[in-house]
Design a protein around this motif. Sequence first.
Motif, PDB file in Angstrom:
ATOM      1  N   ILE A 132      67.464   9.410  22.988  1.00 26.63           N
ATOM      2  CA  ILE A 132      67.216   8.981  21.606  1.00 26.63           C
ATOM      3  C   ILE A 132      67.099   7.465  21.619  1.00 26.63           C
ATOM      4  N   GLU A 133      65.949   6.947  21.197  1.00 28.84           N
ATOM      5  CA  GLU A 133      65.714   5.508  21.184  1.00 28.84           C
ATOM      6  C   GLU A 133      65.612   5.022  19.735  1.00 28.84           C
ATOM      7  N   VAL A 134      66.357   3.950  19.421  1.00 30.15           N
ATOM      8  CA  VAL A 134      66.291   3.307  18.106  1.00 30.15           C
ATOM      9  C   VAL A 134      65.825   1.874  18.346  1.00 30.15           C
ATOM     10  N   SER A 135      64.601   1.551  17.873  1.00 36.45           N
ATOM     11  CA  SER A 135      63.997   0.247  18.159  1.00 36.45           C
ATOM     12  C   SER A 135      63.769  -0.526  16.876  1.00 36.45           C
ATOM     13  N   ASP A 136      63.903  -1.862  16.957  1.00 39.32           N
ATOM     14  CA  ASP A 136      63.615  -2.733  15.821  1.00 39.32           C
ATOM     15  C   ASP A 136      62.605  -3.787  16.241  1.00 39.32           C
ATOM     16  N   THR A 137      62.127  -4.547  15.307  1.00 41.41           N
ATOM     17  CA  THR A 137      61.169  -5.622  15.580  1.00 41.41           C
ATOM     18  C   THR A 137      61.793  -6.975  15.286  1.00 41.41           C
ATOM     19  N   GLY A 138      63.109  -7.079  15.529  1.00 40.05           N
ATOM     20  CA  GLY A 138      63.814  -8.336  15.291  1.00 40.05           C
ATOM     21  C   GLY A 138      63.546  -9.345  16.389  1.00 40.05           C
ATOM     22  N   SER A 139      64.339 -10.401  16.417  1.00 37.42           N
ATOM     23  CA  SER A 139      64.139 -11.500  17.376  1.00 37.42           C
ATOM     24  C   SER A 139      64.864 -11.276  18.693  1.00 37.42           C
ATOM     25  N   GLY A 140      65.516 -10.119  18.881  1.00 40.45           N
ATOM     26  CA  GLY A 140      66.209  -9.832  20.147  1.00 40.45           C
ATOM     27  C   GLY A 140      67.643 -10.336  20.148  1.00 40.45           C
ATOM     28  N   GLU A 153      66.371  -8.740   9.404  1.00 39.69           N
ATOM     29  CA  GLU A 153      66.583  -9.384   8.100  1.00 39.69           C
ATOM     30  C   GLU A 153      65.544 -10.473   7.854  1.00 39.69           C
ATOM     31  N   ASN A 154      65.243 -11.277   8.890  1.00 38.91           N
ATOM     32  CA  ASN A 154      64.328 -12.409   8.711  1.00 38.91           C
ATOM     33  C   ASN A 154      62.986 -12.186   9.396  1.00 38.91           C
ATOM     34  N   SER A 155      62.672 -10.962   9.744  1.00 37.77           N
ATOM     35  CA  SER A 155      61.404 -10.675  10.427  1.00 37.77           C
ATOM     36  C   SER A 155      60.279 -10.500   9.423  1.00 37.77           C
ATOM     37  N   THR A 160      66.195  -5.712  25.471  1.00 37.52           N
ATOM     38  CA  THR A 160      65.915  -6.663  24.392  1.00 37.52           C
ATOM     39  C   THR A 160      64.945  -7.735  24.854  1.00 37.52           C
ATOM     40  N   SER A 161      64.198  -8.234  23.920  1.00 32.77           N
ATOM     41  CA  SER A 161      63.270  -9.336  24.160  1.00 32.77           C
ATOM     42  C   SER A 161      63.028 -10.042  22.832  1.00 32.77           C
ATOM     43  N   GLU A 162      62.161 -11.048  22.809  1.00 31.74           N
ATOM     44  CA  GLU A 162      61.858 -11.775  21.579  1.00 31.74           C
ATOM     45  C   GLU A 162      61.109 -10.904  20.556  1.00 31.74           C
ATOM     46  N   LYS A 163      60.552  -9.771  21.013  1.00 31.69           N
ATOM     47  CA  LYS A 163      59.806  -8.881  20.130  1.00 31.69           C
ATOM     48  C   LYS A 163      60.667  -7.774  19.538  1.00 31.69           C
ATOM     49  N   GLY A 164      61.942  -7.714  19.944  1.00 34.59           N
ATOM     50  CA  GLY A 164      62.807  -6.701  19.373  1.00 34.59           C
ATOM     51  C   GLY A 164      63.761  -6.098  20.394  1.00 34.59           C
TER      52      GLY A 164
END
Length: 657
Positions: A583-591, A563-565, A636-640
Motif C-alpha cells: 500500500i503506497e500513500v504518496s504526496d506532492t509536497g517538498s519532501g 500545505e504550501n504546495s 522522499t525527494s523534492e517532488k514529494g
Amino acid sequence: MKKIKFIFKNLSLSTKFTLYLLFVITLFCFLFSTIIYYFLKNQAMEEARREAELLITQIDALGDYVKEELRPSLFRFFKESNIKEDFILEAMSTTHIRTKVMRRFKTKFVDYDYRRVSLKPINPQHLPNDFERKILKNFMQNPEIKRWENIVDFNKDKYLVVIKPIHVEKECLVCHGKTKDAPKSLLKIYPRKEDFHWKVGDLMGLEAIYVPLERWLLEIKHIAITTFISGMLTVILLLITIEGVFWTIVGKPIKKLTVHFRNIISGNVPLSQRLEVERGDEIGELLQSFNQLANHLFEAQEAIKTYAQTLQTIFNHITDPLALVNLNCKVEVSNRAYQEWISQKKGPVFNTECDPLKADQNKTCPIALIRRVIETQQPVSEYISSTEGGYYYTHLYPVFDQTGKVIKVVHYVEDVTEKKKIEEQMAITEKLAAIGQLAAGIAHEINNPLGGIILCLNNILKTSMDEKTKNQHIELINQGLSRIQNIIKVLLDFSRTTELNLRVCEIKDLIENVLKLINYYLKEKNIKLKIELEQKLSPVYLDSNKIEQVLLNLILNAVDAMENSEEKVLTIKVYHKDGKMFIEVSDTGSGIPPHVAEKVFDPFFTTKPLGKGTGLGLFISKSIVEQHGGKIWFTTSEKGTTFVVEIPLEGRRIHEG
C-alpha cells in the motif's frame, strides 16, 4: 606399521636422535661398502682382462713363432737333409704347441683354462662344446666381430671369457686343405680320407681364454663386508658416546622441564613456581623462556579469573532472561532471571529437551524459532504472547562452529507487556488527536443531514400537506438520520479500543471507510485524490481497525506535507508482488529533509506546531505494521514523499497484541 609408528612417537628425544643417527650412518656405511665393492670388482675385472690379454698375446706370439720361424726351418731342414720325415706334431702344430704349453701353465694356475677349437678339427679332441658352438655361430652371423668378452658361470664359478675367432690363412691350408697335400706324418697320427674345403678368410674356429673370477669376487665381498662391519662397530661405539653426551647436555634438562610441566598440568606445582636456570647456553635460554611463559600464563590466568567473575556478575545482573541453548533445546548456561522464569514457568523460555526439526515452522514459539535459526543461519526476533496476557519480544542469535554450522543459540527475552499497554494508550491518544483534526469535517458531515432533518420536521409540523408529501418528508428524515448514524458508527469503530482482531478483509473496503472520514477534509484542503488499485486484489488477514488507523495517519501526514504546495495530489496505490501486498500513500509536497528523515519513526518526534501533533502517528503505525509481520518505509525527494506499507499474504507470521 601403525603400532611401530605409535611406539616411535612415544620414544624419548635422545632415543629418536640416536635411532635417526644410527639409520643415517648405517645407510652411509652400506653405501660406502657398496661403492667399495663395485670399485674393487671393476678393478678385478680390469686386472682379469689384462691377464687374459697377456695370455692371449703370449700364446699368439708362441703360435706366430712356430708358424713363421720354427715350422719353415724344419721344412727346409727335412728337405736339405733328405730326411723322410715331413711333419713333427710336437714342433710344427701351433694348436698342439699352444695346448701343451697351457696345460703346463695350468699346473700352477689350476683355475685358468685355454681352448682352441674348430668345427672340423684335425684332432677330434678340439671339437667345440655347446657354449663354444653358440659363440662360433655368433661369429658366423656377425663377421665384423673381432673379439668376444663376457663373464660366464661354469659349475657355479664365474669366469671372464675372452674369445677370438680363427680365420683360415694360406699357411693353414697345408695341413687343413686337401688330403693329398697334407704331411704324411700328420695323416699317420690323425688319418682322414676327406679333404677340408677351407678357403682363405673362412672362419675356421676360435681361441678362448677362461680367467677365474670367483676367488677375486670372494675377496672383494670379504673386504666390503669387513668394511661395513668395522664401520658399524665404530658407529655403535660412537652412538653410545653421543647418546651419553646428548642425555647430559640436552635430554636431562628437557626431562626436567617435562616433569615440571606435567606437575603444573596435574596441579601438583603452581604455575608461578620457577625452574632454576644454571646454564647460559641454548638450553638455559629455553628454561628461562619457559619461566617467562609460565609467569605470563599465570598472570593471564589470574586476569581471566577476574574477568570471568566480572562477566558472571554482569551476566547474573542482567534483568532480562539470557541463556545459551543447544540444538536439543537444553539450557547450558543461563543467568538468574532466566532460571527464575524457568522455576516460575513464565514466558517463552526453554525448560525441557526437544527436537526443533520436528517443530511446525509456521508457529510462533521458541522451538519453531530455533528451527528457523538452523535453516536460515540468521538471527530471529519475534513477539510472542502468553495465555496469561503477557507480551514478550524473544531474540535468538546463532552460534557457529569453524565450518559455519549452527551448533547453539543465544536466547534473550524482553518482557514488553507494560510497553504494549503504553503503546495502546499512545494509540488511543493518537486516535483522539486524529479525531480532533477531523472534528470540523465530521461536524460538517453531520450538520448537512441534520439541517435537512430540521427543515423537514418544521415543514411537517407547520405546514399542511397531503399524505404523499408527508411520507416523502419522513423518508428524507430517515435518510438523513441513517447518514448521521453511519458517520457516527465509522467514528466509533475508529476510536474504539480493541485487542488485535485478525480477520479476512478486503483492502478496498478499508480504504473506503477511511475516505468516508476524510473526504470533507480533503475537499476543504483542495486535495486531488487518485486511487490506483490492482484489478484482482486478494483478501488479507489483518486487523481492519488498526490498519485503517495506519492509513488515516499516513493520509493526514500527506495532507499536512502539501500545505504550501501549488499542486496537491494525494495518491493511494495498492498492488501485489512476491506473495505480499503493498500500500503506497504518496504526496506532492517538498519532501522530508535528511535531518528529519532519520527520526520520523521515533516516538514523540514531530515537526507540526505545538498542539497540532503528538509525534506518535508514524511510531504507532510502524508498530501496528510490524505486529502484522510487515514492514513500513518511505522514499522522499523534492517532488514529494511516498510511504510504503508491506503486508505478507501467505506464509506470514502475525503477532497478537
